[in-house]
Design an enzyme around this catalytic site. Structure first.
Site, PDB file in Angstrom:
ATOM      1  CD  GLU A  56      -1.753  -2.247   1.285  1.00 55.93           C
ATOM      2  OE1 GLU A  56      -2.177  -3.285   0.998  1.00 55.93           O
ATOM      3  OE2 GLU A  56      -0.761  -2.621   2.121  1.00 55.93           O
ATOM      4  CG  HIS A 125     -10.011  -7.270   8.369  1.00 61.19           C
ATOM      5  ND1 HIS A 125      -9.293  -6.505   7.669  1.00 61.19           N
ATOM      6  CD2 HIS A 125      -9.454  -8.735   8.324  1.00 61.19           C
ATOM      7  CE1 HIS A 125      -8.113  -7.240   7.590  1.00 61.19           C
ATOM      8  NE2 HIS A 125      -8.257  -8.550   7.915  1.00 61.19           N
TER       9      HIS A 125
END
Length: 321
Positions: A56, A125
């Protein structure tokens, strides 16, 4: 004419239409364009649809550089939590370069990611970390709650000359609704009244909009008229529309899946306290997640999260019922 679409399909449609409209729009990320059979690869080629390494930091850093050269990158980051390893690019580089250059450069890019998974995905998450982004000068943040807004806000994000954090809710991905065909752009900073009412204003974001509308329907059977407002973007935030609604109803309930002390709800409460306190007939109520990580256990997850019953209870409390 509108066409029935799923939330996920609406986003895919917006990307394809914007790539067709503007050759400077590029789309890349992990697990994208993996084969020559990919529909976007076949239509736009591998120079505009790219698969990236699992980094990322690299993906987001490349986006900043590409935007500075005049391209309009859309980075598929999948989960908002994945961005946490690249906070320098997200919060300290992309949003500040236009300001620090005196407007000499533009940084038109979109960081696209899902958030708020509430289906047993547990602490790492299931987060709503948009509060981290909404106070950063120069960074815009969109939270679409319907298929129509999913398309319209993404089109607006891609066309914007500033970096945009576009966050789509995982629990809405399969939801269906009418979506305008062709050019459909939802302007940033313009809230939408999802349901008109006169007794209480409820402001909700993302997945909580549907839950608030369901609560409003339940309350209507008891003669309670609830106005439901969706800000649609939290940076910029349409405070004026919220204050005008509070002026009409005199009561405010804020519904946010984020934790109480890191929520959009807390920001809106502060704005209304400063700009609309004189209109309030009762204290503002916040219906948020508890200040804890989201548990894996389904009963505990439900205990932590806001839901329709909690919204109904909060509305009744501000009415003194």
């Amino acid at each position: 004419m509108p066409r029935e679409m799923m939330y996920a399909e609406a986003m895919a449609t917006a990307i394809a239409e914007e790539m067709t409209r503007d050759s400077d729009v590029i789309f890349y990320g992990q697990n994208l364009g993996m084969t020559d059979r990919d529909p976007l690869v076949r239509k736009f080629g591998k120079s505009r649809v790219r698969i990236t390494p699992i980094s990322e930091t690299a993906e987001m850093g490349i986006a900043v550089g590409a935007a500075l050269t005049g391209l309009r990158p859309v980075v598929e980051l999948w989960m908002s939590e994945f961005m946490l390893v690249a906070m320098g690019q997200l919060l300290n580089e992309a949003p500040r370069l236009r300001y620090m250059s005196g407007g000499q450069v533009k940084v038109p890019l979109v960081f696209k990611a899902g958030y708020g998974f509430a289906a047993g995905w547990a602490g790492q998450h299931s987060n709503c970390i948009y509060n981290t982004m909404m106070g950063i000068p120069g960074l815009k943040v969109a939270l679409p709650s319907s298929p129509a807004d999913a398309k319209g806000l993404l089109a607006a994000a891609i066309r914007d000359d500033n970096p945009v954090m576009y966050l789509h809710h995982y629990m809405l991905m399969l939801d269906k609704g009418p979506v305008p065909e062709g050019d459909h752009v939802v302007p940033f900073g313009v809230a939408e009244v999802k349901r008109a009412g006169t007794d209480v204003t409820v402001v909700a974001t993302g997945w909580m909009v549907a839950k608030s509308l369901a609560a409003a329907e339940t309350l209507a059977k008891e003669g309670i008229s609830v106005e439901v407002i969706d800000p649609r973007t939290i940076a910029p935030l349409d405070v004026d529309s919220i204050v005008q609604s509070v002026k009409k109803t005199g009561r405010l309930v804020l519904v946010d899946q984020a934790t109480r002390h890191a929520s959009v709800a807390a920001i809106i409460a502060g704005e209304v306290a400063e700009r609309g306190f004189q209109y309030l007939k009762a204290p503002v109520r916040m219906v948020t997640a508890l200040d804890t990580s989201v548990p894996y256990s389904e009963p505990l997850e439900q205990f932590v999260m806001p839901n329709e019953g909690k919204i109904v209870k909060a509305v009744k409390s501000v009415l003194g019922k």
